[in-house]
Design an enzyme around this catalytic site. Sequence first.
Site, PDB file in Angstrom:
ATOM      1  N   ASN A   1       0.800  -1.226   0.000  1.00  0.00           N
ATOM      2  CA  ASN A   1       0.000   0.000   0.000  1.00  0.00           C
ATOM      3  C   ASN A   1       0.833   1.277   0.000  1.00  0.00           C
ATOM      4  O   ASN A   1       0.376   2.301  -0.485  1.00  0.00           O
ATOM      5  CB  ASN A   1      -0.926   0.000   1.223  1.00  0.00           C
ATOM      6  CG  ASN A   1      -1.551   1.348   1.469  1.00  0.00           C
ATOM      7  OD1 ASN A   1      -2.442   1.788   0.758  1.00  0.00           O
ATOM      8  ND2 ASN A   1      -1.054   2.052   2.495  1.00  0.00           N
TER       9      ASN A   1
ATOM     10  N   LYS B   1       2.453   3.944 -11.101  1.00  0.00           N
ATOM     11  CA  LYS B   1       1.260   3.109 -10.905  1.00  0.00           C
ATOM     12  C   LYS B   1       0.962   2.252 -12.138  1.00  0.00           C
ATOM     13  O   LYS B   1       0.447   1.135 -12.016  1.00  0.00           O
ATOM     14  CB  LYS B   1       0.062   3.986 -10.542  1.00  0.00           C
ATOM     15  CG  LYS B   1       0.209   4.652  -9.168  1.00  0.00           C
ATOM     16  CD  LYS B   1       0.487   3.637  -8.068  1.00  0.00           C
ATOM     17  CE  LYS B   1       0.532   4.269  -6.688  1.00  0.00           C
ATOM     18  NZ  LYS B   1       0.738   3.271  -5.604  1.00  0.00           N
TER      19      LYS B   1
ATOM     20  N   TYR C   1       4.110   9.920 -11.050  1.00  0.00           N
ATOM     21  CA  TYR C   1       3.176   9.089 -10.289  1.00  0.00           C
ATOM     22  C   TYR C   1       2.436   8.114 -11.206  1.00  0.00           C
ATOM     23  O   TYR C   1       2.306   6.922 -10.901  1.00  0.00           O
ATOM     24  CB  TYR C   1       2.182   9.979  -9.554  1.00  0.00           C
ATOM     25  CG  TYR C   1       1.238   9.231  -8.642  1.00  0.00           C
ATOM     26  CD1 TYR C   1       1.693   8.669  -7.457  1.00  0.00           C
ATOM     27  CD2 TYR C   1      -0.116   9.109  -8.967  1.00  0.00           C
ATOM     28  CE1 TYR C   1       0.826   7.976  -6.611  1.00  0.00           C
ATOM     29  CE2 TYR C   1      -0.989   8.425  -8.135  1.00  0.00           C
ATOM     30  CZ  TYR C   1      -0.515   7.863  -6.958  1.00  0.00           C
ATOM     31  OH  TYR C   1      -1.382   7.188  -6.127  1.00  0.00           O
TER      32      TYR C   1
END
Length: 252
Positions: free
Chosen positions: A94, A163, A159
């Site tokens: 996470n 991801k 980012y």
Amino acid sequence: MRTDSGLADKAVIVTGGSRGIGRAIVELFCAEGADVTFLFRENSAAAAELVAAGHSPGWRVTAAQADIRDAGECALAVERVAERCGRIDVLVNNAGVIRDNILGLLEDDDVRTVLDTNVGGVFNVTRAVLPHMIARRAGKIINVSSVAGEKGGRGQTNYAASKGAINAFTRALAVEVAPRRITVNAVAPGVIETDMSLEVRQRAAEEVKSRILLRRFGSPTDVAYAVWFLASRYADYITGEVLHVDGGFKME
């Protein structure tokens, strides 16, 4: 009547577990009767507060400080969990960071920190955990990705790249470890009410909500339940998937 998720007494590791989505995941898994260890990097106060809050009957929660960018620290933290619990059943990757800016204004450290944490950290922790799952021919790995991994946004090249890499990592690892009866899936949140999204929610709340079909921001619990499902026995036949928890973000 309580639903049997199959998570009772499971040994679970959650990275970035002291706040936001991570904390919601830790609390939900503890409530299911799992033995949860969460990793945190530097916020000792938040970690201690979560451990103190976990004094409910039957709750088992342990905080372990580790920088997931450091493979050695990850290996040591994982081995301590394995020694204490005798196994590792579930890993939830996470932990993540953002350093948003348009590409031309990103500093080298903005790129390095995001990729080293969001991608390198997942590699480091997962490599340390996998031998324990392989030895038992069982395990669940859930990676927390983002809607940004598939739908581009201004100022998020670093980012979004991190991801997108996690989505690809999830699918590739699912193929690799399926013969060992290990499943690998991801959850891709949209705009969730956490510290990470605070700036965008304060700056353009109504504009952002207008791009979400359900016209509201998500809660950490919304994401935690998706992770719970993928870790539960109800998802035993699901692997290599990316589950979007975004309220229909950017579909219009």
